[in-house]
Design a protein around this motif. Structure first.
Motif, PDB file in Angstrom:
ATOM      1  N   LEU A 109     -31.252  26.848  -7.961  1.00  0.00           N
ATOM      2  CA  LEU A 109     -29.878  27.728  -7.881  1.00  0.00           C
ATOM      3  C   LEU A 109     -28.932  26.508  -7.838  1.00  0.00           C
ATOM      4  CD1 LEU A 109     -31.142  29.993  -4.987  1.00  0.00           C
ATOM      5  CD2 LEU A 109     -30.473  30.710  -7.543  1.00  0.00           C
ATOM      6  N   THR A 110     -27.558  27.055  -8.442  1.00  0.00           N
ATOM      7  CA  THR A 110     -26.682  26.080  -8.704  1.00  0.00           C
ATOM      8  C   THR A 110     -25.188  26.588  -8.275  1.00  0.00           C
ATOM      9  OG1 THR A 110     -26.177  26.008 -11.016  1.00  0.00           O
ATOM     10  CG2 THR A 110     -27.655  24.343 -10.043  1.00  0.00           C
ATOM     11  N   ALA A 111     -24.274  26.095  -7.700  1.00  0.00           N
ATOM     12  CA  ALA A 111     -22.867  26.709  -7.449  1.00  0.00           C
ATOM     13  C   ALA A 111     -21.879  25.503  -7.458  1.00  0.00           C
ATOM     14  CB  ALA A 111     -23.107  27.223  -6.078  1.00  0.00           C
TER      15      ALA A 111
ATOM     16  N   GLY B 194     -35.237  36.932   2.496  1.00  0.00           N
ATOM     17  CA  GLY B 194     -34.521  36.436   3.691  1.00  0.00           C
ATOM     18  C   GLY B 194     -33.955  35.099   3.333  1.00  0.00           C
ATOM     19  N   PHE B 195     -33.872  34.718   2.095  1.00  0.00           N
ATOM     20  CA  PHE B 195     -33.586  33.637   1.554  1.00  0.00           C
ATOM     21  C   PHE B 195     -32.039  33.212   2.189  1.00  0.00           C
ATOM     22  CE2 PHE B 195     -31.090  30.898  -1.194  1.00  0.00           C
ATOM     23  CZ  PHE B 195     -31.842  29.613  -1.344  1.00  0.00           C
ATOM     24  N   THR B 196     -31.928  31.900   2.659  1.00  0.00           N
ATOM     25  CA  THR B 196     -30.398  31.551   3.207  1.00  0.00           C
ATOM     26  C   THR B 196     -30.489  30.036   2.799  1.00  0.00           C
ATOM     27  OG1 THR B 196     -31.330  31.264   5.435  1.00  0.00           O
ATOM     28  CG2 THR B 196     -30.129  33.605   4.750  1.00  0.00           C
ATOM     29  N   SER B 197     -29.350  29.621   2.511  1.00  0.00           N
ATOM     30  CA  SER B 197     -29.231  28.156   2.589  1.00  0.00           C
ATOM     31  C   SER B 197     -27.748  27.874   2.504  1.00  0.00           C
ATOM     32  CB  SER B 197     -29.615  27.617   1.301  1.00  0.00           C
ATOM     33  OG  SER B 197     -29.430  26.248   1.049  1.00  0.00           O
ATOM     34  N   ASN B 198     -27.389  26.561   2.999  1.00  0.00           N
ATOM     35  CA  ASN B 198     -25.972  26.320   3.271  1.00  0.00           C
ATOM     36  C   ASN B 198     -25.872  24.977   2.306  1.00  0.00           C
ATOM     37  OD1 ASN B 198     -24.977  28.015   5.085  1.00  0.00           O
ATOM     38  ND2 ASN B 198     -26.060  27.103   6.627  1.00  0.00           N
ATOM     39  N   THR B 199     -26.837  24.885   1.200  1.00  0.00           N
ATOM     40  CA  THR B 199     -26.690  23.686   0.436  1.00  0.00           C
ATOM     41  C   THR B 199     -26.078  23.982  -0.842  1.00  0.00           C
ATOM     42  OG1 THR B 199     -29.166  22.727   1.301  1.00  0.00           O
ATOM     43  CG2 THR B 199     -28.216  22.007  -0.952  1.00  0.00           C
ATOM     44  N   GLN B 200     -25.410  23.151  -1.624  1.00  0.00           N
ATOM     45  CA  GLN B 200     -24.637  23.600  -2.712  1.00  0.00           C
ATOM     46  C   GLN B 200     -25.470  23.983  -3.841  1.00  0.00           C
ATOM     47  OE1 GLN B 200     -22.242  20.665  -4.274  1.00  0.00           O
ATOM     48  NE2 GLN B 200     -21.356  22.077  -6.091  1.00  0.00           N
ATOM     49  N   ASN B 201     -26.797  23.283  -3.958  1.00  0.00           N
ATOM     50  CA  ASN B 201     -27.496  23.619  -5.005  1.00  0.00           C
ATOM     51  C   ASN B 201     -28.997  23.696  -4.650  1.00  0.00           C
ATOM     52  OD1 ASN B 201     -25.634  23.506  -7.043  1.00  0.00           O
ATOM     53  ND2 ASN B 201     -25.585  21.201  -7.023  1.00  0.00           N
ATOM     54  N   PRO B 202     -29.305  24.659  -3.839  1.00  0.00           N
ATOM     55  CA  PRO B 202     -30.792  24.850  -3.354  1.00  0.00           C
ATOM     56  C   PRO B 202     -31.638  25.166  -4.334  1.00  0.00           C
ATOM     57  CG  PRO B 202     -29.676  26.606  -2.970  1.00  0.00           C
ATOM     58  CD  PRO B 202     -28.442  26.006  -3.559  1.00  0.00           C
ATOM     59  N   SER B 203     -33.163  24.682  -3.993  1.00  0.00           N
ATOM     60  CA  SER B 203     -34.152  25.194  -4.957  1.00  0.00           C
ATOM     61  C   SER B 203     -35.104  25.813  -3.882  1.00  0.00           C
ATOM     62  CB  SER B 203     -34.913  23.694  -5.167  1.00  0.00           C
ATOM     63  OG  SER B 203     -33.961  23.047  -6.117  1.00  0.00           O
ATOM     64  N   ILE B 204     -36.074  26.525  -4.551  1.00  0.00           N
ATOM     65  CA  ILE B 204     -37.120  27.255  -3.935  1.00  0.00           C
ATOM     66  C   ILE B 204     -38.541  26.559  -4.608  1.00  0.00           C
ATOM     67  CG2 ILE B 204     -38.373  29.191  -3.637  1.00  0.00           C
ATOM     68  CD1 ILE B 204     -35.681  30.686  -3.327  1.00  0.00           C
TER      69      ILE B 204
ATOM     70  N   GLU C  45      -4.261  29.672  -2.972  1.00  0.00           N
ATOM     71  CA  GLU C  45      -4.907  30.391  -3.745  1.00  0.00           C
ATOM     72  C   GLU C  45      -6.551  30.393  -3.508  1.00  0.00           C
ATOM     73  OE1 GLU C  45      -5.901  29.676  -8.546  1.00  0.00           O
ATOM     74  OE2 GLU C  45      -4.053  29.455  -7.891  1.00  0.00           O
ATOM     75  N   ASN C  46      -7.212  31.606  -3.575  1.00  0.00           N
ATOM     76  CA  ASN C  46      -8.774  31.557  -3.514  1.00  0.00           C
ATOM     77  C   ASN C  46      -9.734  30.516  -4.526  1.00  0.00           C
ATOM     78  OD1 ASN C  46      -8.639  33.254  -1.273  1.00  0.00           O
ATOM     79  ND2 ASN C  46      -8.752  35.154  -2.556  1.00  0.00           N
ATOM     80  N   PRO C  47     -10.635  29.847  -3.893  1.00  0.00           N
ATOM     81  CA  PRO C  47     -11.512  29.218  -5.138  1.00  0.00           C
ATOM     82  C   PRO C  47     -12.142  30.212  -5.868  1.00  0.00           C
ATOM     83  CG  PRO C  47     -12.396  29.427  -2.919  1.00  0.00           C
ATOM     84  CD  PRO C  47     -11.116  30.131  -2.624  1.00  0.00           C
ATOM     85  N   THR C  48     -12.539  29.894  -7.089  1.00  0.00           N
ATOM     86  CA  THR C  48     -13.526  30.366  -7.792  1.00  0.00           C
ATOM     87  C   THR C  48     -15.024  30.251  -7.856  1.00  0.00           C
ATOM     88  OG1 THR C  48     -11.755  30.643  -9.661  1.00  0.00           O
ATOM     89  CG2 THR C  48     -13.808  31.070 -10.502  1.00  0.00           C
ATOM     90  N   ALA C  49     -15.796  31.028  -7.358  1.00  0.00           N
ATOM     91  CA  ALA C  49     -17.214  30.572  -7.213  1.00  0.00           C
ATOM     92  C   ALA C  49     -18.020  30.666  -8.492  1.00  0.00           C
ATOM     93  CB  ALA C  49     -17.758  31.534  -6.202  1.00  0.00           C
ATOM     94  N   VAL C  50     -18.553  29.735  -8.889  1.00  0.00           N
ATOM     95  CA  VAL C  50     -19.609  29.723 -10.055  1.00  0.00           C
ATOM     96  C   VAL C  50     -20.826  29.527  -9.660  1.00  0.00           C
ATOM     97  CG1 VAL C  50     -19.801  28.461 -12.438  1.00  0.00           C
ATOM     98  CG2 VAL C  50     -17.630  28.670 -11.427  1.00  0.00           C
ATOM     99  N   ILE C  51     -21.643  30.426 -10.322  1.00  0.00           N
ATOM    100  CA  ILE C  51     -23.159  30.318  -9.955  1.00  0.00           C
ATOM    101  C   ILE C  51     -24.008  30.306 -10.976  1.00  0.00           C
ATOM    102  CG2 ILE C  51     -23.145  33.053  -9.625  1.00  0.00           C
ATOM    103  CD1 ILE C  51     -25.065  32.469  -7.286  1.00  0.00           C
ATOM    104  N   ASP C  52     -25.119  29.819 -10.975  1.00  0.00           N
ATOM    105  CA  ASP C  52     -26.380  29.761 -12.225  1.00  0.00           C
ATOM    106  C   ASP C  52     -27.496  29.491 -11.620  1.00  0.00           C
ATOM    107  OD1 ASP C  52     -26.883  30.102 -14.744  1.00  0.00           O
ATOM    108  OD2 ASP C  52     -26.189  28.108 -15.246  1.00  0.00           O
ATOM    109  N   SER C  53     -28.883  29.831 -12.161  1.00  0.00           N
ATOM    110  CA  SER C  53     -29.896  29.156 -12.065  1.00  0.00           C
ATOM    111  C   SER C  53     -30.531  28.936 -13.261  1.00  0.00           C
ATOM    112  CB  SER C  53     -30.740  30.488 -11.318  1.00  0.00           C
ATOM    113  OG  SER C  53     -30.932  31.352 -12.306  1.00  0.00           O
ATOM    114  N   ASN C  54     -31.970  28.583 -13.162  1.00  0.00           N
ATOM    115  CA  ASN C  54     -32.802  28.194 -14.260  1.00  0.00           C
ATOM    116  C   ASN C  54     -33.725  29.380 -14.613  1.00  0.00           C
ATOM    117  OD1 ASN C  54     -34.149  27.812 -11.896  1.00  0.00           O
ATOM    118  ND2 ASN C  54     -35.633  26.472 -13.064  1.00  0.00           N
ATOM    119  N   SER C  55     -33.288  30.522 -14.179  1.00  0.00           N
ATOM    120  CA  SER C  55     -33.995  31.774 -14.236  1.00  0.00           C
ATOM    121  C   SER C  55     -33.920  32.393 -15.909  1.00  0.00           C
ATOM    122  CB  SER C  55     -33.718  32.924 -13.318  1.00  0.00           C
ATOM    123  OG  SER C  55     -34.172  34.237 -13.684  1.00  0.00           O
TER     124      SER C  55
END
Length: 131
Positions: free
Chosen positions: A25-27, A40-50, A5-15
């Protein structure tokens, strides 16, 4: 034959946040995370910040989550970065003792005003008058 079964991506931010604040950003939903976004934002972190977030960080962010079986799901979220207020203060000074001092403030958003000054002066209006 095994079908995972495919995972379910859950995403959020403090925006929404203000310019120069930290955008978080959280996932969740997987074991590996691949983010893309505005400017051009990219990240391989689960919960990156800018930090600090600029106006260029406004837009849609996407995350692809991958589980231990290599199955993926993608989700997105919209982020809003509000510009900082630009305050301009002026007065009719110099004035003579006993005359009325008129203060005036303007800002690009016009939401609220806070004046402080000598002798404990405070005001929350844009154009206070001191007699």
């Amino acid at each position: 034959m095994i079908i995972n079964e495919n995972p379910t991506a859950v995403i959020d931010s403090n925006s929404p946040i203000c310019e120069n604040d930290i955008l978080n950003l959280t996932a969740s939903g997987g074991t590996n995370y691949t983010w893309t976004g505005p400017n051009g934002f990219t990240s391989n972190t689960q919960n990156p910040s800018i930090n600090p977030a600029t106006l260029l960080a406004t837009g849609t962010y996407f995350v692809t989550v991958e589980d231990i079986n290599g199955c993926t799901d993608t989700a997105n979220t919209s982020v809003v970065i509000n510009p900082l207020s630009v305050a301009v203060a002026s007065s009719n000074s110099p004035v003579c003792e006993g005359a009325i001092l008129m203060l005036n403030a303007t800002e690009n958003t016009g939401d609220s005003y806070t004046w402080t000054g000598p002798n404990g002066f405070t005001s929350n209006i844009a154009s206070p008058i001191i007699q």
